[in-house]
Motif scaffolding. Structure first.
Motif, PDB file in Angstrom:
ATOM      1  N   GLY A 365       0.834  -1.190   0.000  1.00  0.00           N
ATOM      2  CA  GLY A 365       0.000   0.000   0.000  1.00  0.00           C
ATOM      3  C   GLY A 365       0.865   1.235   0.000  1.00  0.00           C
ATOM      4  N   VAL A 366       0.238   2.378  -0.109  1.00  0.00           N
ATOM      5  CA  VAL A 366       0.925   3.662   0.021  1.00  0.00           C
ATOM      6  C   VAL A 366       0.142   4.499   1.026  1.00  0.00           C
ATOM      7  CG1 VAL A 366       1.998   3.665  -2.253  1.00  0.00           C
ATOM      8  CG2 VAL A 366      -0.310   4.582  -1.985  1.00  0.00           C
ATOM      9  N   ALA A 367       0.849   5.354   1.735  1.00  0.00           N
ATOM     10  CA  ALA A 367       0.203   6.162   2.761  1.00  0.00           C
ATOM     11  C   ALA A 367       0.891   7.512   2.871  1.00  0.00           C
ATOM     12  CB  ALA A 367       0.244   5.436   4.110  1.00  0.00           C
ATOM     13  N   ASN A 368       0.088   8.510   3.159  1.00  0.00           N
ATOM     14  CA  ASN A 368       0.586   9.856   3.448  1.00  0.00           C
ATOM     15  C   ASN A 368      -0.007  10.263   4.782  1.00  0.00           C
ATOM     16  OD1 ASN A 368       1.201  12.552   3.640  1.00  0.00           O
ATOM     17  ND2 ASN A 368       0.333  13.140   1.664  1.00  0.00           N
ATOM     18  N   LEU A 369       0.810  10.352   5.809  1.00  0.00           N
ATOM     19  CA  LEU A 369       0.345  10.658   7.153  1.00  0.00           C
ATOM     20  C   LEU A 369       0.767  12.064   7.546  1.00  0.00           C
ATOM     21  CD1 LEU A 369       1.320   7.290   8.880  1.00  0.00           C
ATOM     22  CD2 LEU A 369      -0.829   7.889   7.760  1.00  0.00           C
ATOM     23  N   MET A 370      -0.185  12.803   8.059  1.00  0.00           N
ATOM     24  CA  MET A 370       0.047  14.155   8.558  1.00  0.00           C
ATOM     25  C   MET A 370       0.615  15.107   7.495  1.00  0.00           C
ATOM     26  SD  MET A 370      -1.017  13.755  11.554  1.00  0.00           S
ATOM     27  CE  MET A 370      -0.994  12.953  13.145  1.00  0.00           C
ATOM     28  N   GLY A 371       0.541  14.708   6.243  1.00  0.00           N
ATOM     29  CA  GLY A 371       1.013  15.576   5.182  1.00  0.00           C
ATOM     30  C   GLY A 371       2.505  15.541   4.940  1.00  0.00           C
ATOM     31  N   PHE A 372       3.258  14.832   5.793  1.00  0.00           N
ATOM     32  CA  PHE A 372       4.713  14.835   5.600  1.00  0.00           C
ATOM     33  C   PHE A 372       5.334  13.438   5.684  1.00  0.00           C
ATOM     34  CE2 PHE A 372       4.076  15.235  10.156  1.00  0.00           C
ATOM     35  CZ  PHE A 372       5.003  14.367  10.686  1.00  0.00           C
TER      36      PHE A 372
END
Length: 639
Positions: A365-372
């Motif tokens: 999967g891919v993830a972007n957490l908290m924008g950074f």
């Protein structure tokens, strides 16, 4: 049927993410107030974990794995009334929520009836396409995929075969990408079941825009696209589907594309039921609300989740995702609480999106957490599972938190989980792994003194305590036996001490401090002696056997620790233990080795062991060599 009015009655319509979240928190907030009742109404008796529908459609988990019974969710909440019925309208003049079979008075109502797929009127989607907006649709899609693959496997006509074995997903949002990834994960087991070459099963993702997965940062979306292409998924951008037919689809550029399975995920809209409530609707049929999540038509009607439309942050409204549903529910219940306390309901909706996570099958999967924080692969999937489990913490459901953990990690089939099947109960015996490793370590530790030093079994010094090999010995358990302890018993010096001692040996299955353990056989049975003399007639053969046995014991230990040929290694552990017992070199306190070795034989090498890859490879290789390769069609070149 009209129910009596309580002093304060909150009616929640829809047991989706927002409705369940709000009901749980309202119930907790007012649990000490006997005058407040929360009524939760849904047409189903269960809550469907909608974000995991693709797992049902692609047969990763059991069909009921994402259904959570409302009774189990609310059985400890005495101020919650559950109603299984279909709401028809809200009588705002008389403050009644009307259903097909009754009416429920309210002081405040929270409407969270969700969304449904939007095909934008594309011809043929309803007749020949599939959508993924409900549990029932997921089941229907799964059954359809199995059916077309079954039919495709025995289809002689090349064009029809190609169409039947081609799966197309339209739309690269969350639902589309997760669906195509999960279906691709299913390919190998489908092909094996229907005796197909896996390469014949094709998967295509179509997107009208020039880029895919536009809800993510481009770097994350690009990683996902590369992974899909690597897995053989065809990604077609700038591709619009303008018509769906039986066996093919029309594309915007005038061409056609063969497929008997088109899955439409290119948009969502408010559920068609939303029009029944005669509340102002906005974009895609969503009900317009103010910043407090109140309908612009009635300040006692709150609208939450996908069906609500708040344009304070964007003219497109808030994203129709779980985080938005929870945030809108929290805003609504805060304002309801204020109103009930005689205060102004002035809590504004605040968009709080901690990140976006997309799975492409069970392992990536891919993830972007908290924008950074950008994650991919194992850690992105781990984070997705943690976020899913966090929801059950938020709704105070330990039972379904446990159930989620079980069906995502332990009840999956065909290695389709984050740990690649190592911890799945379907393919191994995970809990025998510690026993396997411990048993292997015991063999190695107890062989350590045999490979070097003056106690080594690799020098020509007799270690076996058999009377016919050493005529001067007084018994099979005398001084000669001091050097001839089994690797399993680990009692080298103890054997001599026990034989020389006059203390009474004590029967026990565990060591007792200050007491001598009892041997299984003090003297080798006559029949065993006769057999042993045949294989070990003299000292020269005995020296060879000592060295060979030590090497075999070390190999058994290494094999058990590595999980390689575990069935054979476990069986040899049992055989050696029995031989040691009959040879007068084994104690009752070590008899645990036999049941432990038997336990390791039940597939434990396929959990965190080499047998997970070696055994299937050998089965496939030797099966193909002996039987050939099974096919769905023989004597036909249709591909």
């Amino acid at each position: 049927m009209l129910f009596a009015m309580t002093q304060k009655n909150i009616v929640v319509i829809g047991a989706g993410f927002a409705g369940v979240y709000a009901t749980k928190r309202l119930a907790k907030k007012f649990k000490k107030d006997p005058d407040v009742t929360i009524t939760l109404i849904d047409k189903h008796s269960y809550f469907t974990y909608m974000t995991e529908l693709h797992e049902i459609a692609a047969d990763r988990v059991d069909e009921n794995a994402i259904q959570y019974d409302l009774q189990r969710l609310f059985c400890r909440r005495k101020n919650v009334k559950l109603v299984t019925d279909e709401v028809t309208t809200i009588d705002r003049e008389n403050q009644l929520v009307k259903t097909k079979h009754g009416a429920y008075p309210y002081d405040y109502v929270m409407l969270g009836i969700g969304s449904e797929p939007n095909d934008f009127g594309t011809p043929g989607v309803k007749e020949y396409g599939f959508t993924l907006g409900s549990w029932e649709q997921a089941i229907q899609l799964k059954e359809h995929v199995r059916d077309v693959v079954r039919r495709g496997s025995v289809e002689h006509d090349p064009e029809k075969r190609k169409s039947l074995l081609s799966i197309v997903v339209v739309g690269s949002g969350f639902t589309g990408t997760e669906t195509i990834g999960e279906l691709r994960d299913w390919r190998e087991s489908l092909a094996k079941e229907f005796k197909l070459d896996p390469e014949e099963l094709t998967f295509t993702l179509m997107e009208m825009a020039p880029t895919i997965m536009n809800m993510l940062d481009r770097s994350d979306a690009d990683k996902a696209e590369k992974y899909m292409i690597k897995r053989g998924i065809k990604v077609m951008k700038n591709t619009g589907v303008v018509g769906v037919h039986d066996g093919y689809v029309d594309l915007k550029d005038g061409s056609t594309y063969p497929t008997s399975t088109l899955i439409w995920t290119a948009g969502v809209k408010a559920t068609s039921q939303a029009a029944n409530f005669k509340l102002t609707q906005g974009r895609a049929g969503r009900i317009v609300v103010n910043s407090h999540m109140q309908s612009v038509d009635d300040d006692k009607v709150y609208v939450v989740g996908d069906v609500s439309f708040f344009d304070g942050n964007s003219d497109r409204g808030e994203p129709q995702i779980v985080q938005g549903a929870e945030a809108s529910a929290q805003t609504a219940l805060d304002n309801i609480t204020k109103q009930m306390n005689g205060q102004t309901p002035d809590v504004d909706y605040k968009a709080s999106y901690s990140g976006f996570m997309v799975s492409l099958g069970s392992r990536y999967g891919v993830a972007n957490l908290m924008g950074f924080m950008h994650l991919s692969g194992f850690f992105a999937m781990l984070m997705k599972h943690l976020v899913n489990m966090l929801y059950f913490v938020q709704i105070y459901s330990g039972y379904y938190l446990f159930q989620y953990f079980m069906h995502e990690f332990f009840r999956t089939r065909n290695d389709r989980n984050l740990m690649r099947g190592h911890i799945s109960r379907q393919g191994n015996v995970l809990w025998a792994v510690p026993a396997r490793i411990f048993l292997g370590a015991m063999w190695l530790v107890d062989c350590a003194y045999k490979v070097s030093g003056k106690e080594s079994w690799f020098i020509d010094k007799l270690r076996l305590p058999f009377t016919w090999l050493q005529p001067a010995a007084t018994s099979g358990a005398s001084a000669a036996g001091a050097d001839a302890t089994s690797a399993a018993s680990g009692g080298g010096a103890d054997a001599a001490a026990t034989a020389a001692s006059t203390a009474k040996q004590v029967f026990s299955l565990s060591y007792q401090y200050g007491k001598d353990p009892m041997a299984v056989f003090n003297v080798m049975p006559d029949w065993m002696a006769s057999v042993t003399k045949i294989f070990i007639p003299n000292q020269q053969v005995a020296f060879f056997m000592q060295k060979s046995m030590t090497v075999i014991e070390i190999l058994i230990g290494l094999a058990l620790i590595a999980g390689l040929f575990t069935w054979v290694a476990g069986g040899m552990s049992v055989a050696f233990t029995v031989i040691f017992c009959l040879s007068g070199m084994f104690y009752w306190v070590n008899i645990w080795m036999i049941p432990m070795a038997l336990a390791t034989m039940n597939g434990s090498g396929r959990a965190f062991g080499l047998d997970k890859w070696v055994v299937p490879y050998l089965q496939k290789t030797f099966g193909k060599w002996w039987y050939g390769k099974p096919q769905a069609l023989y004597g036909n070149d249709a591909k």
